[in-house]
Design a protein around this motif. Sequence first.
Motif, PDB file in Angstrom:
ATOM      1  N   UNK A 160       0.825  -1.206   0.000  1.00 40.20           N
ATOM      2  CA  UNK A 160       0.000   0.000   0.000  1.00 40.20           C
ATOM      3  C   UNK A 160       0.859   1.256   0.000  1.00 40.20           C
ATOM      4  N   UNK A 161       0.452   2.252  -0.772  1.00 43.73           N
ATOM      5  CA  UNK A 161       1.151   3.528  -0.813  1.00 43.73           C
ATOM      6  C   UNK A 161       0.735   4.433   0.340  1.00 43.73           C
ATOM      7  N   UNK A 162      -0.130   3.924   1.194  1.00 49.44           N
ATOM      8  CA  UNK A 162      -0.602   4.676   2.360  1.00 49.44           C
ATOM      9  C   UNK A 162      -0.142   3.987   3.642  1.00 49.44           C
ATOM     10  N   UNK A 163       0.049   4.732   4.718  1.00 46.59           N
ATOM     11  CA  UNK A 163       0.355   4.092   6.000  1.00 46.59           C
ATOM     12  C   UNK A 163      -0.850   3.306   6.499  1.00 46.59           C
ATOM     13  N   UNK A 164      -0.601   2.381   7.386  1.00 42.41           N
ATOM     14  CA  UNK A 164      -1.668   1.502   7.870  1.00 42.41           C
ATOM     15  C   UNK A 164      -2.875   2.283   8.388  1.00 42.41           C
ATOM     16  N   UNK A 165      -2.651   3.364   9.115  1.00 44.25           N
ATOM     17  CA  UNK A 165      -3.761   4.097   9.736  1.00 44.25           C
ATOM     18  C   UNK A 165      -4.683   4.740   8.705  1.00 44.25           C
TER      19      UNK A 165
END
Length: 262
Positions: A160-165
């Motif tokens: 994912x290009x986004x952090x987990x949160x």
Amino acid sequence: MNNILFVLTDQMRYDAIHAHGNSMVKTPVLDKLAEHGVSFTRAYTPCPVCVPARYTLHTGEMPHKTGVYENYTLPSEKARKSFMQHLQDNGYETFGAGKMHFTFPEGSCTKWGFDERKVCDEDHDMEKNDFYKDIKKEGYGHVTDYKGARSEMYYIPQVSQLPERLQHSHWTVDKCIEFLDRRDEEKPFFMMASFEKPHPPFEPPVPWNRLYRGPDMPLPKQAPDNEDVITLWNRFQNRYKYRDQGTDQNLVRQIKAHYYGE
């Protein structure tokens, strides 16, 4: 009247749950649901395509009755009532978060029985996508493949290009918790937590991308005459998703690891 929590996952196999006999995968919450509830061992989707399956789920009518067989056409919103509308008629407050995946000729924002929806569906007008609006506020508006790169990357394991949160599975839960904190406690509620994963692209966030390792994954079971049972429709799907050039066993193992990670 009882409150109702409806959890929906997309493209999650029966055998992707530890309680169903898969010793490889870790699913402690789902295991508890199976232990204390009922697990149907022979339940099948009425249609293996996103929108028709959801339309049948929401109306109780099969695809051959509704005429909805693929992802691009729905009857008028007024053609059929959703079960959410029936719940509204009986005093429920209704909320949905995540992948809704139904659009009508009247417009993509039609709620069809939800008092409120928080949607992560792709939309040509990104400003109508609740998930995208939230990650934009967090400084990630530059991320175009915010749910994973598609096209020829559709089945390629990625991170994912986004952090987990901020990843949309996490986001879906956060929106549901926010609803519970502000709901009308004088009414019973119906809440639908609709997770898009493990639908491809396979893009678990860090650190979940390393929870399972590709070399540890057993290969899928295949009959000796596997090629003979692949239908024309299977071949069509494989062609336009770039999966018709033979089998890379290492890639298959890594796909499975990322699928479980989601």
